[in-house]
Write a protein that holds these residues in place. Structure first.
Motif, PDB file in Angstrom:
ATOM      1  N   GLY A   1      44.323  20.199  15.698  1.00  0.00           N
ATOM      2  CA  GLY A   1      44.853  19.004  15.754  1.00  0.00           C
ATOM      3  C   GLY A   1      43.854  18.075  16.683  1.00  0.00           C
ATOM      4  N   ILE A   2      44.358  17.154  17.440  1.00  0.00           N
ATOM      5  CA  ILE A   2      43.620  15.985  17.943  1.00  0.00           C
ATOM      6  C   ILE A   2      42.651  16.922  19.170  1.00  0.00           C
ATOM      7  CG2 ILE A   2      45.433  15.651  19.983  1.00  0.00           C
ATOM      8  CD1 ILE A   2      44.343  12.735  19.487  1.00  0.00           C
ATOM      9  N   ARG A   3      41.331  16.456  19.244  1.00  0.00           N
ATOM     10  CA  ARG A   3      40.326  17.151  20.154  1.00  0.00           C
ATOM     11  C   ARG A   3      40.899  17.443  21.489  1.00  0.00           C
ATOM     12  NH1 ARG A   3      35.197  18.183  19.802  1.00  0.00           N
ATOM     13  NH2 ARG A   3      34.929  16.908  17.910  1.00  0.00           N
ATOM     14  N   ARG A   4      41.572  16.335  22.177  1.00  0.00           N
ATOM     15  CA  ARG A   4      41.737  16.407  23.660  1.00  0.00           C
ATOM     16  C   ARG A   4      42.815  17.437  23.894  1.00  0.00           C
ATOM     17  NH1 ARG A   4      43.357  10.262  24.553  1.00  0.00           N
ATOM     18  NH2 ARG A   4      43.272  10.481  22.374  1.00  0.00           N
ATOM     19  N   GLY A   5      43.892  17.557  22.874  1.00  0.00           N
ATOM     20  CA  GLY A   5      44.817  18.538  23.108  1.00  0.00           C
ATOM     21  C   GLY A   5      44.240  19.884  22.553  1.00  0.00           C
ATOM     22  N   VAL A   6      43.645  19.968  21.696  1.00  0.00           N
ATOM     23  CA  VAL A   6      43.269  21.332  21.408  1.00  0.00           C
ATOM     24  C   VAL A   6      42.264  22.085  22.504  1.00  0.00           C
ATOM     25  CG1 VAL A   6      41.581  22.577  19.705  1.00  0.00           C
ATOM     26  CG2 VAL A   6      43.522  20.993  18.890  1.00  0.00           C
ATOM     27  N   ALA A   7      41.448  21.103  23.102  1.00  0.00           N
ATOM     28  CA  ALA A   7      40.340  21.525  23.977  1.00  0.00           C
ATOM     29  C   ALA A   7      40.976  22.055  25.252  1.00  0.00           C
ATOM     30  CB  ALA A   7      39.421  20.590  24.241  1.00  0.00           C
ATOM     31  N   ARG A   8      42.208  21.465  25.639  1.00  0.00           N
ATOM     32  CA  ARG A   8      43.135  21.707  26.788  1.00  0.00           C
ATOM     33  C   ARG A   8      43.765  22.959  26.549  1.00  0.00           C
ATOM     34  NH1 ARG A   8      45.928  16.549  27.849  1.00  0.00           N
ATOM     35  NH2 ARG A   8      43.847  15.927  28.611  1.00  0.00           N
ATOM     36  N   VAL A   9      44.436  22.975  25.415  1.00  0.00           N
ATOM     37  CA  VAL A   9      45.078  24.259  25.020  1.00  0.00           C
ATOM     38  C   VAL A   9      44.173  25.508  24.798  1.00  0.00           C
ATOM     39  CG1 VAL A   9      46.560  25.433  23.379  1.00  0.00           C
ATOM     40  CG2 VAL A   9      47.179  23.156  24.199  1.00  0.00           C
ATOM     41  N   GLU A  10      42.912  25.478  24.062  1.00  0.00           N
ATOM     42  CA  GLU A  10      42.263  26.235  23.868  1.00  0.00           C
ATOM     43  C   GLU A  10      41.542  27.088  25.044  1.00  0.00           C
ATOM     44  OE1 GLU A  10      37.735  27.023  21.838  1.00  0.00           O
ATOM     45  OE2 GLU A  10      38.272  25.169  22.463  1.00  0.00           O
ATOM     46  N   TYR A  11      41.076  26.327  26.234  1.00  0.00           N
ATOM     47  CA  TYR A  11      40.804  26.880  27.403  1.00  0.00           C
ATOM     48  C   TYR A  11      41.864  27.544  28.199  1.00  0.00           C
ATOM     49  CZ  TYR A  11      39.351  27.065  32.317  1.00  0.00           C
ATOM     50  OH  TYR A  11      38.949  27.480  33.498  1.00  0.00           O
ATOM     51  N   ARG A  12      43.189  27.141  28.231  1.00  0.00           N
ATOM     52  CA  ARG A  12      44.180  27.785  28.751  1.00  0.00           C
ATOM     53  C   ARG A  12      44.529  29.147  28.078  1.00  0.00           C
ATOM     54  NH1 ARG A  12      45.547  22.419  30.027  1.00  0.00           N
ATOM     55  NH2 ARG A  12      46.135  22.196  32.151  1.00  0.00           N
ATOM     56  N   LEU A  13      44.593  28.907  26.577  1.00  0.00           N
ATOM     57  CA  LEU A  13      44.936  29.939  25.863  1.00  0.00           C
ATOM     58  C   LEU A  13      44.079  31.189  26.196  1.00  0.00           C
ATOM     59  CD1 LEU A  13      46.901  31.438  23.751  1.00  0.00           C
ATOM     60  CD2 LEU A  13      46.014  30.260  21.890  1.00  0.00           C
ATOM     61  N   ASP A  14      42.821  30.902  25.886  1.00  0.00           N
ATOM     62  CA  ASP A  14      41.963  32.163  26.103  1.00  0.00           C
ATOM     63  C   ASP A  14      41.941  32.813  27.568  1.00  0.00           C
ATOM     64  OD1 ASP A  14      39.558  33.246  25.136  1.00  0.00           O
ATOM     65  OD2 ASP A  14      38.324  32.386  26.169  1.00  0.00           O
ATOM     66  N   SER A  15      42.143  31.953  28.582  1.00  0.00           N
ATOM     67  CA  SER A  15      42.276  32.613  29.706  1.00  0.00           C
ATOM     68  C   SER A  15      43.603  33.349  29.730  1.00  0.00           C
ATOM     69  CB  SER A  15      42.100  31.854  30.872  1.00  0.00           C
ATOM     70  OG  SER A  15      43.123  30.708  30.976  1.00  0.00           O
ATOM     71  N   TYR A  16      44.633  32.855  29.468  1.00  0.00           N
ATOM     72  CA  TYR A  16      45.860  33.653  29.273  1.00  0.00           C
ATOM     73  C   TYR A  16      45.713  34.983  28.626  1.00  0.00           C
ATOM     74  CZ  TYR A  16      48.407  29.416  31.222  1.00  0.00           C
ATOM     75  OH  TYR A  16      48.792  28.298  31.849  1.00  0.00           O
ATOM     76  N   ILE A  17      45.081  34.969  27.496  1.00  0.00           N
ATOM     77  CA  ILE A  17      45.009  36.159  26.669  1.00  0.00           C
ATOM     78  C   ILE A  17      43.998  37.070  27.385  1.00  0.00           C
ATOM     79  CG2 ILE A  17      43.837  37.007  24.639  1.00  0.00           C
ATOM     80  CD1 ILE A  17      44.955  34.568  23.044  1.00  0.00           C
TER      81      ILE A  17
END
Length: 172
Positions: free
Chosen positions: A150-166
């Motif tokens: 998706g859009i870079r701003r949203g993906v970057a924000r989610v990617e960081y959070r998701l990686d740390s949550y996992i």
């Protein structure tokens, strides 16, 4: 029934149309930004030119032609660099709760799920406007990876959070 070649051509047409629409949206957003900045400069008295002089310079000098050209080039390149596909190691089914929580904390909600693809959209009209209506992010499984597209701003924000949550869930 459509052949594989016609389906591929149809997908290319849709992709080209999406690219064009995204460029057009970004062009409009950049034009609005320039107008707002010029208006603010005129209102606060920080502009070296009056409104009449600004309008004259805008349509009769090379300086504003270069600004317009820069806006067109940025708008044309925006879809190519403004949208990304990222991967986080994990499983969509096993890490479903972490995925939903990562999106929720980034301001997105799950809006649909079809054929193993989760679709998230931004919460609230202001966030949607800030993303120029391009607030759809898709999540799917790609081998051992969770793919976020998706859009870079949203993906970057989610990617960081998701990686740390996992990572946190692995340590629990």
């Amino acid at each position: 029934m459509l052949s594989a070649t016609s389906m591929k051509n149809e997908k290319l047409k849709i992709s080209a149309m999406k690219y064009f629409v995204r460029s057009l949206k970004y062009f409009c957003a950049l034009c609005v930004l320039c107008i707002v900045l010029m208006g603010l400069m005129l209102m606060t008295g920080t502009s070296a030119l009056s409104l009449d002089d600004t309008l004259y310079a805008m349509f009769h000098t090379d300086r504003y032609l270069m600004l317009f050209t820069a806006i067109v080039v940025l708008a044309a390149l925006y879809p190519r660099f403004g949208f990304v596909e990222r991967k986080v190691e994990g499983d969509v089914e096993e890490n479903r709760e972490q995925i939903v929580n990562a999106f929720k904390s980034a301001g997105f909600s799950l809006r649909g799920e079809e054929d193993g693809v989760m679709t998230f959209r931004a919460d609230g009209p202001l966030r949607k406007l800030m993303l120029l209506g391009e607030d759809e992010i898709k999540v799917s499984q790609y081998g051992q990876w969770i793919q976020i597209d998706g859009i870079r701003r949203g993906v970057a924000r989610v990617e960081y959070r998701l990686d740390s949550y996992i990572q946190m869930s692995k340590h629990d």
